[in-house]
Design an enzyme around this catalytic site. Structure first.
Site, short mmCIF file in Angstrom:
data_model
loop_
_atom_site.label_atom_id
_atom_site.label_comp_id
_atom_site.label_asym_id
_atom_site.label_seq_id
_atom_site.Cartn_x
_atom_site.Cartn_y
_atom_site.Cartn_z
N LYS A 173 1.77 -8.65 12.27
CA LYS A 173 1.04 -7.61 13.00
C LYS A 173 -0.46 -7.72 12.74
CE LYS A 173 1.16 -2.51 13.51
NZ LYS A 173 1.85 -1.29 13.04
N SER A 195 6.38 3.26 12.65
CA SER A 195 6.01 2.06 13.39
C SER A 195 6.85 0.83 13.05
CB SER A 195 4.52 1.74 13.14
OG SER A 195 3.71 2.76 13.65
N SER A 244 3.93 1.55 16.33
CA SER A 244 2.77 0.79 16.78
C SER A 244 2.98 -0.71 16.72
CB SER A 244 1.55 1.17 15.93
OG SER A 244 1.74 0.82 14.56
#
Length: 530
Positions: free
Chosen positions: A77, A175, A151
């Site tokens: 990420k 997330s 997210s």
């Protein structure tokens, strides 16, 4: 034939490498065109030459020097540093070149993993929808009309879409779980402090943790063990609770579990999909509970979910939101024309470096004082006492992973239209009802796929179908598939440092489901609008 998610599990890759059927170079040559062609999944990637040079280096290692992740491709990420790669947190103006690997990343490279790229996210890891990014929302792996969840949207889609074997995300408010549920894969949400967050852009520094998206619980748990932080000098290190660490799950052993009461569940299953979706979610939930019982789970009726629900509200509805400001304070205040006075906050309402929805959320910091922070901490302590009393009755708390499956259009209608001041973004908030309390209550968890939602298409009675339900029906019909098939998952939660115990139950549940990760593992052909 192209590699599938079944080909990318650790056991499948290791078997193929051992037999000589393939090599890391051959695997990456197949994956690289797909990663390059993916839309909205990656923000940046190493060059093909860099990836293949890494493969050649690994292939030149003697067998006895090859690590546990030798030849396993993974993604990270883009709020987690990888040396030599830009970190953006999905904000182009925040971009910097990372000099070092985050401490959670380094062990994966040391173990022989192959880094394929930095993945997309809701800006500054603020959201559970996966649409709050200037880099384009990655498509839900099952149906591109629906949100991928956030997210950590890019990481989840990369794994579910067969672009890598596992990926790192982060999890502050859900997330690392909601995107796993939305894409039918596994999400490992560790105890806060189990992995170092050094080299991670803070969302809420005291609550953040790095998460793992994987194709199976077994794969995710293996990655998690490699990432464990043993550096007591690390600022994010926490002393494990030895008694919790010692807890292990034995297959077929009885365990006590609880679920939220109907007063909490019923509202979660209601939304734009109307009655067909509500019924499908109810049925999938009932099936998951029955499967737990078949594994030896004993449902505990005398369980009060109320303090957990009250805790969830604190994360964005109280002064805890100010930590979102604190995490990127230097960036927010860097544009101030004059030095800010002591205690003064930067006004970010017109800061166009960020998306409007992110500005709206972080600007709530202005409404809280230092006294409010302590009020919130005191309330949290009270709630922790109430939650501990409930958790003492059970071994695991079981909740749906994602409260609902919203379409991209439904999220955009709520978040891209003015006004912004005072807007609560109810759909994103609903997605957090089963996730927002977890880190505040110092719990760990595993999100695991459980079934497929196959609601019966129905136009609905105009007298009982509201405007939102009608708009969804019109959208689905207009885009060529009125009967979408989406994944349904559950999350097993328990007090911190029981990570291995929870993973043991989750692995048994996964096996009993008869499913595998991603659309094809669920027997679903991914749907893309014409």
């Amino acid at each position: 034939m192209p590699l599938t998610t079944a080909d990318l599990t650790f056991s499948a890759l290791r078997g193929a490498y051992a037999s000589g059927a393939t090599s890391p170079s051959a695997v990456c040559r197949e994956l690289l065109p797909a990663t390059a062609a993916s839309q909205g999944v990656f923000i940046s990637r190493p060059s093909e030459d860099e990836v293949l040079e890494r493969c050649r280096l690994l292939e030149g290692q003697p067998m006895e020097q090859r690590g546990a992740l030798w030849g396993i491709p993974f993604a990270v990420k883009d709020n987690i540093d990888v040396a030599g790669q830009p970190t953006t947190a999905a904000c182009p103006d925040f971009k910097y070149l990372a000099q070092y690997n985050a401490r959670a990343v380094q062990p994966l490279l040391d173990a022989g993993g192959i880094f394929l790229g930095k993945t997309n996210l809701d800006q500054f890891a603020c959201g559970l929808v996966g649409t709050r990014t200037p880099y384009g929302s990655p498509a839900n792996a099952f149906d591109n009309r629906f949100t991928p969840g956030g997210s950590s949207c890019g990481s989840a889609v990369a794994v579910a879409g067969g672009l890598c074997s596992f990926a790192l995300g982060t999890d502050t408010a859900g997330s690392g779980r909601v995107p796993a549920g939305n894409n039918g894969i596994v999400g490992i949400k560790p105890s806060v402090g189990r992995f170092s967050t050094a080299g991670v852009v803070p969302a809420c520094y005291l609550l953040d943790c790095v998460s793992v998206f994987a194709l199976s619980v077994e794969d995710g748990a293996e990655v998690a063990r490699l990432m464990e932080n043993s550096d007591i000098a690390d600022a994010t290190y926490r002393l494990p609770i030895a008694s919790n660490l010692a807890k292990r799950y034995t297959p077929s052993a009885a365990f006590r579990f609880a679920v939220p009461g109907p007063q909490f569940l019923d509202g979660s299953f209601e939304g734009p999909g109307g009655e067909p979706v509500r019924q499908a979610m109810q049925a999938a939930w009932a099936e998951a509970v029955q499967r737990l019982e078949a594994l030896g789970g004993q449902a505990v009726a005398d369980f009060d979910f109320a303090p957990f629900a009250e805790t969830a509200v604190l994360l964005y509805g109280a002064a805890f939101v100010a930590e979102r400001y604190a995490g990127i304070r230097s960036f927010l205040e860097s544009r101030a024309a004059q030095p800010l006075a002591a205690g003064q906050l930067a006004s970010i309402h017109e800061d166009e470096r960020m998306l409007k929805v992110i500005r709206s959320i972080i600007s709530k910091t202005e409404g809280f004082s230092a006294a409010d922070v302590f009020d919130g901490l005191q309330k949290l302590n009270t709630l922790r006492g109430r939650c501990r009393a409930q958790l003492a009755k059970i071994d695991v708390l079981v909740v749906p992973t994602s409260a609902y499956n919203y379409t991209v259009q439904e999220i955009q209608a709520e978040e891209e239209e003015p006004p912004y001041e005072g807007v609560s973004f109810g759909k994103n908030a609903n997605l957090g009802r089963w996730t927002n309390f977890v880190n505040l209550q110092d719990m760990c968890g595993v999100s695991v796929f459980s079934g497929s939602l196959r609601p019966t298409a129905a136009a609905g009675d105009a007298a009982t179908t509201g405007p939102e339900q009608q708009r969804r029906q019109e959208l689905l019909a207009a885009t060529g598939n009125p009967s979408p098939v989406l994944p349904f998952g559950i999350t097993l939660l328990a007090p911190s440092w029981t990570d291995e115990y929870v993973a043991g139950i989750a692995a048994a549940f996964e096996k009993a489901s008869g499913l595998q990760a991603g659309p094809r593992g669920h027997g679903v052909t991914p749907y893309t609008t014409p």
